[in-house]
Design an enzyme around this catalytic site. Structure first.
Site, PDB file in Angstrom:
ATOM      1  N   GLY A  18      79.152 -17.111  16.770  1.00 21.71           N
ATOM      2  CA  GLY A  18      79.963 -16.442  17.806  1.00 21.71           C
ATOM      3  C   GLY A  18      80.251 -17.407  18.949  1.00 21.71           C
ATOM      4  CG  HIS A  19      77.090 -18.768  21.491  1.00 23.27           C
ATOM      5  ND1 HIS A  19      75.926 -18.417  20.849  1.00 23.27           N
ATOM      6  CD2 HIS A  19      77.087 -18.088  22.658  1.00 23.27           C
ATOM      7  CE1 HIS A  19      75.247 -17.574  21.599  1.00 23.27           C
ATOM      8  NE2 HIS A  19      75.927 -17.347  22.693  1.00 23.27           N
ATOM      9  CE  LYS A 131      76.725  -8.091  20.305  1.00 24.19           C
ATOM     10  NZ  LYS A 131      75.825  -9.095  20.849  1.00 24.19           N
ATOM     11  CG  MET A 166      77.226 -13.585  14.233  1.00 27.14           C
ATOM     12  SD  MET A 166      77.440 -15.322  13.923  1.00 27.14           S
ATOM     13  CE  MET A 166      77.663 -15.237  12.146  1.00 27.14           C
ATOM     14  CB  SER A 167      73.337 -10.582  18.937  1.00 23.33           C
ATOM     15  OG  SER A 167      72.367 -10.538  19.965  1.00 23.33           O
TER      16      SER A 167
END
Ligand code: PAF
Length: 262
Positions: A18-19, A131, A166-167
């Site tokens: 995600g990043h 997100k 995603m996290s």
């Protein structure tokens, strides 16, 4: 750097795809990409996971070295919040509900650190993930209200193969909890499908979302709502576009997710 477009990707590290999608988006429009890595203590409540928040600095640098990242800014707490620091940015109204209710001091910490980072990096563009839908709305509003020169860019959610958003906190989940965590996205899909079928009673949809979460074994539902995209006011009657948002605890891990219904 005169004439060079600078883009900043603010992160708390523990970088995942995600990043990296934010870095890739920045690379497309900026000649100089700066990634900040700072686990910001002021956005964590005393009972939250500041101490155990994943810190993977070397792995983060390794991942970023595969990209066109000019600078990584990773300050110590003392540099960001030196002795005597006491100015905080009061977040806009759009931050008062949802996360703002569940985590009352959270957005004050976010707005303060983001403004500080933007003042340090002086970027034309800053990249955030959808997100954190409400966080993005809070930051965009702050930018308008405080006449910030930086343009905020919000990039789509990146999901695992099984559709879990995603996290950095996903690493906390056991195999069983990970199965349960999939109910967040399922509840959003259920709501979206009800809207597609013509259901307009938002309460009925929100009850179905909550039922999906609790029926799948989440420990606690903080919210499961259908809200207006701009203001995040919870709707009575669904009008499109709407944003569907959930926050729930799976075991000890608090997860969030969202989906836009158009
Ligand atoms: O979304 C995050 O990772 C953080 O809230 C942010 C924007 C980097 C501020 O600490």
């Amino acid at each position: 750097m005169a004439g060079v477009k600078v883009g900043v990707v603010p992160t708390m590290g523990a970088l995942h795809d995600g990043h990296i999608s934010l870095v890739a988006a920045a690379e497309k429009v900026c000649e100089c990409v700066v990634v900040t890595i700072f686990v910001n203590p002021t956005q964590f409540a005393p009972d939250e996971d500041l101490d155990k928040y994943p810190r993977t600095f070397q792995a983060d640098l390794d991942r970023l070295s595969e990209h066109q990242v000019e600078f990584v800014f990773a300050p110590q707490n003392q540099a960001m919040y030196p002795e005597g620091f006491s100015t905080m940015i009061r977040p806009p109204v759009v931050g008062q509900t949802l996360e703002g209710e569940s985590r009352p001091e959270h957005y004050e910490g976010v707005t303060t650190v983001v403004l500080k980072l933007l003042n340090i990096v002086l970027a034309e563009f800053a990249f955030f993930g959808q997100k954190h839908f409400q966080q993005a709305a809070v930051i965009k509003r702050m930018a308008v209200d405080l006449d910030l020169a930086t343009e905020m860019v919000v990039c789509p959610i990146v999901r695992e193969k099984d559709r879990l958003a995603m996290s950095s906190r996903n690493v906390y989940l056991s195999a069983t909890e990970r199965e349960i965590a999939l109910s967040l996205f399922r509840s959003l899909c259920k709501a979206e499908s009800m809207i597609r079928q013509g259901v307009r009673d938002a309460q009925q949809i929100m009850t179905a979302m909550r039922d999906e979460l609790l029926g799948s074994g989440v420990t606690q539902v903080d919210y499961a709502v259908v809200a207006k995209v701009e203001t995040l006011e919870v709707m009575d009657q669904v009008e499109l576009p709407a944003v569907l948002l959930v926050a729930a605890k799976v075991g000890q891990t608090r997860l969030i997710d969202n989906l836009i219904a158009e």
